[in-house]
Design a protein around this motif. Structure first.
Motif, PDB file in Angstrom:
ATOM      1  N   GLY A 392       7.494   2.350 -18.005  1.00 50.89           N
ATOM      2  CA  GLY A 392       8.575   1.889 -17.143  1.00 50.89           C
ATOM      3  C   GLY A 392       9.418   0.802 -17.776  1.00 50.89           C
ATOM      4  N   GLU A 393       9.043   0.407 -18.997  1.00 54.53           N
ATOM      5  CA  GLU A 393       9.771  -0.611 -19.751  1.00 54.53           C
ATOM      6  C   GLU A 393       9.940  -1.896 -18.931  1.00 54.53           C
ATOM      7  OE1 GLU A 393      13.266   1.022 -21.549  1.00 54.53           O
ATOM      8  OE2 GLU A 393      12.179   2.736 -22.353  1.00 54.53           O
ATOM      9  N   ASP A 394      11.176  -2.333 -18.693  1.00 51.02           N
ATOM     10  CA  ASP A 394      11.398  -3.618 -18.023  1.00 51.02           C
ATOM     11  C   ASP A 394      11.545  -3.498 -16.508  1.00 51.02           C
ATOM     12  OD1 ASP A 394      11.343  -4.978 -20.443  1.00 51.02           O
ATOM     13  OD2 ASP A 394      13.479  -4.637 -20.785  1.00 51.02           O
ATOM     14  N   SER A 395      11.237  -2.351 -15.955  1.00 58.09           N
ATOM     15  CA  SER A 395      11.393  -2.174 -14.513  1.00 58.09           C
ATOM     16  C   SER A 395      10.503  -3.152 -13.748  1.00 58.09           C
ATOM     17  CB  SER A 395      11.023  -0.742 -14.113  1.00 58.09           C
ATOM     18  OG  SER A 395      11.935   0.174 -14.667  1.00 58.09           O
ATOM     19  N   PRO A 396      11.054  -3.769 -12.683  1.00 58.17           N
ATOM     20  CA  PRO A 396      10.265  -4.752 -11.928  1.00 58.17           C
ATOM     21  C   PRO A 396       9.093  -4.118 -11.189  1.00 58.17           C
ATOM     22  CG  PRO A 396      12.399  -4.351 -10.880  1.00 58.17           C
ATOM     23  CD  PRO A 396      12.441  -3.645 -12.191  1.00 58.17           C
ATOM     24  N   ILE A 397       8.031  -4.898 -11.068  1.00 59.78           N
ATOM     25  CA  ILE A 397       6.804  -4.449 -10.397  1.00 59.78           C
ATOM     26  C   ILE A 397       6.488  -5.415  -9.271  1.00 59.78           C
ATOM     27  CG2 ILE A 397       4.333  -3.971 -10.667  1.00 59.78           C
ATOM     28  CD1 ILE A 397       4.897  -3.623 -13.697  1.00 59.78           C
ATOM     29  N   ILE A 398       6.258  -4.864  -8.077  1.00 63.09           N
ATOM     30  CA  ILE A 398       5.831  -5.669  -6.931  1.00 63.09           C
ATOM     31  C   ILE A 398       4.360  -5.337  -6.655  1.00 63.09           C
ATOM     32  CG2 ILE A 398       6.199  -6.209  -4.496  1.00 63.09           C
ATOM     33  CD1 ILE A 398       9.102  -5.224  -4.873  1.00 63.09           C
ATOM     34  N   LEU A 399       3.501  -6.335  -6.739  1.00 65.05           N
ATOM     35  CA  LEU A 399       2.081  -6.132  -6.450  1.00 65.05           C
ATOM     36  C   LEU A 399       1.866  -6.188  -4.943  1.00 65.05           C
ATOM     37  CD1 LEU A 399       0.567  -8.476  -9.187  1.00 65.05           C
ATOM     38  CD2 LEU A 399       0.689  -5.991  -9.247  1.00 65.05           C
ATOM     39  N   VAL A 400       1.142  -5.203  -4.427  1.00 66.12           N
ATOM     40  CA  VAL A 400       0.906  -5.125  -2.981  1.00 66.12           C
ATOM     41  C   VAL A 400      -0.586  -4.986  -2.717  1.00 66.12           C
ATOM     42  CG1 VAL A 400       1.407  -3.864  -0.858  1.00 66.12           C
ATOM     43  CG2 VAL A 400       3.141  -3.971  -2.668  1.00 66.12           C
ATOM     44  N   MET A 401      -1.169  -5.981  -2.019  1.00 68.86           N
ATOM     45  CA  MET A 401      -2.551  -5.857  -1.601  1.00 68.86           C
ATOM     46  C   MET A 401      -2.572  -5.232  -0.206  1.00 68.86           C
ATOM     47  SD  MET A 401      -5.623  -8.588  -0.958  1.00 68.86           S
ATOM     48  CE  MET A 401      -5.354  -8.527   0.804  1.00 68.86           C
ATOM     49  N   SER A 402      -3.160  -4.040  -0.102  1.00 65.46           N
ATOM     50  CA  SER A 402      -3.158  -3.321   1.170  1.00 65.46           C
ATOM     51  C   SER A 402      -4.432  -3.633   1.974  1.00 65.46           C
ATOM     52  CB  SER A 402      -3.072  -1.811   0.906  1.00 65.46           C
ATOM     53  OG  SER A 402      -4.242  -1.362   0.264  1.00 65.46           O
ATOM     54  N   LYS A 403      -4.405  -3.222   3.242  1.00 61.54           N
ATOM     55  CA  LYS A 403      -5.566  -3.328   4.131  1.00 61.54           C
ATOM     56  C   LYS A 403      -6.139  -4.746   4.159  1.00 61.54           C
ATOM     57  CE  LYS A 403      -6.688   1.521   3.151  1.00 61.54           C
ATOM     58  NZ  LYS A 403      -7.712   2.504   2.787  1.00 61.54           N
ATOM     59  N   MET A 404      -5.230  -5.716   4.278  1.00 60.52           N
ATOM     60  CA  MET A 404      -5.665  -7.110   4.240  1.00 60.52           C
ATOM     61  C   MET A 404      -6.548  -7.479   5.429  1.00 60.52           C
ATOM     62  SD  MET A 404      -2.144  -9.135   5.288  1.00 60.52           S
ATOM     63  CE  MET A 404      -2.982 -10.701   5.393  1.00 60.52           C
ATOM     64  N   ASN A 405      -6.442  -6.721   6.527  1.00 61.32           N
ATOM     65  CA  ASN A 405      -7.292  -7.016   7.688  1.00 61.32           C
ATOM     66  C   ASN A 405      -8.746  -6.646   7.437  1.00 61.32           C
ATOM     67  OD1 ASN A 405      -5.162  -8.008   9.166  1.00 61.32           O
ATOM     68  ND2 ASN A 405      -4.674  -6.029  10.113  1.00 61.32           N
ATOM     69  N   GLU A 406      -8.958  -5.706   6.478  1.00 64.34           N
ATOM     70  CA  GLU A 406     -10.326  -5.288   6.159  1.00 64.34           C
ATOM     71  C   GLU A 406     -10.954  -6.192   5.113  1.00 64.34           C
ATOM     72  OE1 GLU A 406     -10.522  -1.199   5.063  1.00 64.34           O
ATOM     73  OE2 GLU A 406      -9.262  -0.525   6.720  1.00 64.34           O
ATOM     74  N   VAL A 427       2.668  -9.355  -2.498  1.00 61.09           N
ATOM     75  CA  VAL A 427       2.676  -9.365  -1.029  1.00 61.09           C
ATOM     76  C   VAL A 427       1.364  -8.776  -0.517  1.00 61.09           C
ATOM     77  CG1 VAL A 427       3.908  -8.643   1.052  1.00 61.09           C
ATOM     78  CG2 VAL A 427       5.164  -8.943  -1.093  1.00 61.09           C
ATOM     79  N   LYS A 428       0.843  -9.405   0.541  1.00 62.87           N
ATOM     80  CA  LYS A 428      -0.313  -8.852   1.234  1.00 62.87           C
ATOM     81  C   LYS A 428       0.166  -8.164   2.504  1.00 62.87           C
ATOM     82  CE  LYS A 428      -3.494 -12.479  -0.356  1.00 62.87           C
ATOM     83  NZ  LYS A 428      -4.470 -13.522   0.065  1.00 62.87           N
ATOM     84  N   ILE A 429      -0.313  -6.943   2.728  1.00 62.73           N
ATOM     85  CA  ILE A 429       0.138  -6.199   3.911  1.00 62.73           C
ATOM     86  C   ILE A 429      -1.035  -5.458   4.552  1.00 62.73           C
ATOM     87  CG2 ILE A 429       2.448  -5.892   2.940  1.00 62.73           C
ATOM     88  CD1 ILE A 429       0.365  -2.822   3.119  1.00 62.73           C
ATOM     89  N   ASP A 430      -0.782  -5.004   5.760  1.00 63.07           N
ATOM     90  CA  ASP A 430      -1.688  -4.056   6.418  1.00 63.07           C
ATOM     91  C   ASP A 430      -0.829  -3.044   7.145  1.00 63.07           C
ATOM     92  OD1 ASP A 430      -3.623  -2.846   8.371  1.00 63.07           O
ATOM     93  OD2 ASP A 430      -4.965  -4.200   7.266  1.00 63.07           O
ATOM     94  N   SER A 431      -0.884  -1.805   6.697  1.00 60.19           N
ATOM     95  CA  SER A 431      -0.006  -0.774   7.260  1.00 60.19           C
ATOM     96  C   SER A 431      -0.374  -0.435   8.697  1.00 60.19           C
ATOM     97  CB  SER A 431      -0.078   0.500   6.398  1.00 60.19           C
ATOM     98  OG  SER A 431       0.403   0.261   5.100  1.00 60.19           O
ATOM     99  N   LYS A 432      -1.608  -0.706   9.065  1.00 56.96           N
ATOM    100  CA  LYS A 432      -2.046  -0.323  10.407  1.00 56.96           C
ATOM    101  C   LYS A 432      -1.317  -1.110  11.487  1.00 56.96           C
ATOM    102  CE  LYS A 432      -6.187   1.020  12.897  1.00 56.96           C
ATOM    103  NZ  LYS A 432      -7.660   1.184  12.806  1.00 56.96           N
TER     104      LYS A 432
END
Length: 631
Positions: A392-406, A427-432
């Motif tokens: 992906g060369e210089d393309s930006p990357i966003i780290l996402v921690m999922s299921k933070m409630n678990e 970013v920390k997220i929970d899709s639920k």
């Protein structure tokens, strides 16, 4: 070679009345005085020694026409150098010269003078008296300007000034009407004088590694230009007039912050660039890929669904390959502009990783999703970061921690950012329950909006073709049909060819015109093709058969309505193109490298008559390389 050997060469030259003497690479610290006895010498090579000075007697070599003093330690040339009236070539490349003495002006017959890689802060005004000079090398010095007298060099055809400290070119340089080559690589130029157009004979112009923010439209008057190097400047756009340079064959725009010229067009060369610049462009195309990657079962599909629909996806199916969906969001700081995001949700199962690399592009934003409960040692995070860095060369990357409630956890973000500069956020997220989603959307919006080619306007007719192709419900069309759609929008053969490559590079279509078996079809839905790949990779019968796929299995593996028999040969050719399959000599079977047995087979190996080869990789190795090497 010793100095004794040097003396032998000098004696031999004297006895045989030689006109050429090569004493290069001899570690000479001084020149033997006996050399002045070689009155008929016309060519003398002293390069690659350790000379700090020349004896005054050097002026006695009156017949010299070519004198090579390069790669020594001379701090100055003796005044007697001016007595070498017949010199046509003088090479003092890579020495320690801090100035040129006025006596150099006595060398009226000089046609080539190489002063590169010295410590000159200026050229003497007297240099303008070298009336016959055709080539002047003065690169890699400390020049901040040129003497006005340089304009007297009416016969100069080549001028090399790279790696100096000049902020601007003097207007007077335009008086050098015979210049064919001008090299001002790696200076500090902030602008190009419009009067440069007076250099009508210029064929090669190297302006790379400067600080040019724009080009004067008048550059179009350099009708004889064949090579123009503008790489590593600050150019945001090119003047449309540049397309009038009919003889230009090489145009280097590498590493410029261009906002008006897509890299996919630049990569196709001068012809494509000029064709693009000539077209009418009024439609702004704010579009990008949002590619979601990570291991299996970390919540990628749920995240993609939550982003688009703001709802939780209850019944989640394992993603086989790639799911592509569209998401439109408002642009930041603008009520009217919209951003179109094509979300590519990659299956996380390891069996699919080898194919991901073919769809990881540098015009994207990546969401790297991980789950602290699953990935405690973070090894796979580094694997994915290395993969994205490689493809992906210089393309930006966003780290996402999922299921933070678990399971909630933290990364050493400072350490990761120091190793992977393209990380744009965490970013920390929970899709639920949607926790953290609004924050993630804001970061995505800001990051995408700052991609280099946002707010770029499309060629009107190309945009119309693209929209018509998207409206077609079929998975693929014949290339002739594609051409007919283009022609209906007024495109000629040249535009069709360039647009074809552009849409392919963007991933909007797949068309491999360099492959006989694929050049007649245009795939409109890349996910249709990748879906076929993954069905092969997931086929248990192929796995049980140790990676061998039988031709007659395809009707069973592929759904006949989605993949009719008529397209089987093209799909297998496509797998071969991506090195995911190899047709075996009997034409009835294929080898699928990713499904080869993991254990090394037993060979009846004669250790005495054969060799073992071991492959060692010092850096990161993307998935699938070993299996393809094995194949």
């Amino acid at each position: 070679m010793t100095n004794e050997r040097v003396m032998q060469l000098i004696r031999e030259a004297y006895e045989k009345n030689l006109t050429t003497l090569d004493l290069s690479e001899n570690q000479l610290t001084q020149l033997p005085s006996e050399i002045t006895e070689l009155k008929n010498l016309t060519t003398l090579n002293l390069s690659g020694n350790q000379l700090t000075q020349l004896p005054s007697e050097i002026g006695e070599l009156k017949s010299l026409t070519s004198f090579d003093l390069s790669v020594n330690q001379l701090t100055q040339l003796p005044p007697e150098i001016g007595e070498l009236k017949n010199l046509t070539i003088l090479n003092v490349y890579r020495n320690q010269l801090i100035q040129l003495l006025p006596e150099i002006t006595e060398l009226k017959n000089l046609t080539t003078l190489d002063l590169s890689l010295n410590k000159l802060t200026q050229l003497p005004p007297e240099i303008g008296e070298l009336n016959n000079l055709k080539t002047l090398y003065s690169s890699s010095n400390q020049l901040t300007q040129l003497p006005l007298e340089i304009t007297k060099l009416k016969n100069l055809t080549e001028l090399y000034l790279s790696s100096n400290l000049m902020i601007r070119l003097p207007l007077e340089i335009t008086e050098l009407k015979n210049l064919t080559t001008l090299n001002v690589y790696r200076n500090q130029l902030i602008q190009l004088p419009s009067k440069i157009t007076e250099l009508k004979n210029l064929k090669k112009l190297d302006l790379s590694r400067n600080q040019l923010a724009q080009l004067p439209p008048e550059i179009a008057e350099l009708k004889n230009l064949t090579t123009l190097d503008l790489s590593r400047n600050q150019l945001a756009q090119l003047p449309p007039e540049i397309a009038e340079l009919k003889n230009l064959t090489t145009l280097d725009l590498f590493e410029n912050p261009l906002i008006s010229l897509p890299p996919e067009i630049v990569s196709q060369g001068v012809k494509a660039i000029f064709t693009y610049l000539k077209q009418s462009k009024t439609t702004e195309n704010n579009e990008a890929k949002l590619i979601v990657v990570g291991d299996g079962k970390v919540g990628k599909t749920c995240l993609a669904y939550r982003l688009i629909n703001d709802e939780f996806l209850e019944d989640v199916q394992i993603t086989e390959g790639i799911n592509i969906s569209k998401w439109e969001i408002p642009a930041p700081y603008s009520e009217n502009r919209k951003i179109k995001l094509n979300i590519w949700d990659f299956g996380g199962q390891e069996i699919y990783h080898s194919t991901h690399q073919f769809f990881l592009t540098n015009r994207s934003v990546y969401l790297l999703v991980w789950n602290a409960r699953i990935t405690k040692d973070y090894t796979n995070i580094y694997y994915w970061l290395h993969t994205l860095e490689a493809f992906g060369e210089d393309s930006p990357i966003i780290l996402v921690m999922s299921k933070m409630n678990e399971s909630d956890d933290d990364l050493n973000l400072k350490d990761l950012k120091s190793k992977f500069l393209q990380i744009a956020g965490y970013v920390k997220i929970d899709s639920k329950d949607g926790k953290g989603i609004s924050n993630l959307k804001e970061i995505i919006c800001e990051t995408v909006w700052n991609l280099p080619l946002m707010r770029v306007k499309w060629v009107d007719s190309w945009y119309e073709v693209r929209n018509e192709l998207e409206g077609i419900g079929d998975n693929l069309i014949l290339y002739d049909e594609f051409c007919e759609i283009c022609r209906s929008r007024g495109l000629d053969a040249e535009n069709i060819d360039i647009l074809d490559g552009y849409l392919h590079d963007l991933g909007i279509i797949l068309h491999f015109k360099d492959r006989i078996g694929l050049k007649n079809i245009v795939i409109l839905k890349p996910e249709w093709a990748t879906g076929a790949f993954y069905k092969i990779l997931s086929a248990k019968s192929v796995l049980h058969n140790e990676g061998v796929l039988l031709q007659n299995e395809l009707d069973r593996i592929w759904d006949k309505e989605t993949y009719p028999s008529a397209v089987h040969s093209q799909l297998m050719e496509l797998m071969n193109k991506f090195e995911l399959a190899y047709e075996l000599p009997d034409k009835k079977r294929y080898l699928i490298p990713e499904l080869l047995p993991k254990n090394e087979p037993d060979y009846d190996w004669d250790d005495e008559e054969n060799l073992y080869f071991y492959y060692s990789y010092d850096s990161f190795l993307p998935s699938g390389i070993i299996t393809r090497t094995h194949a």
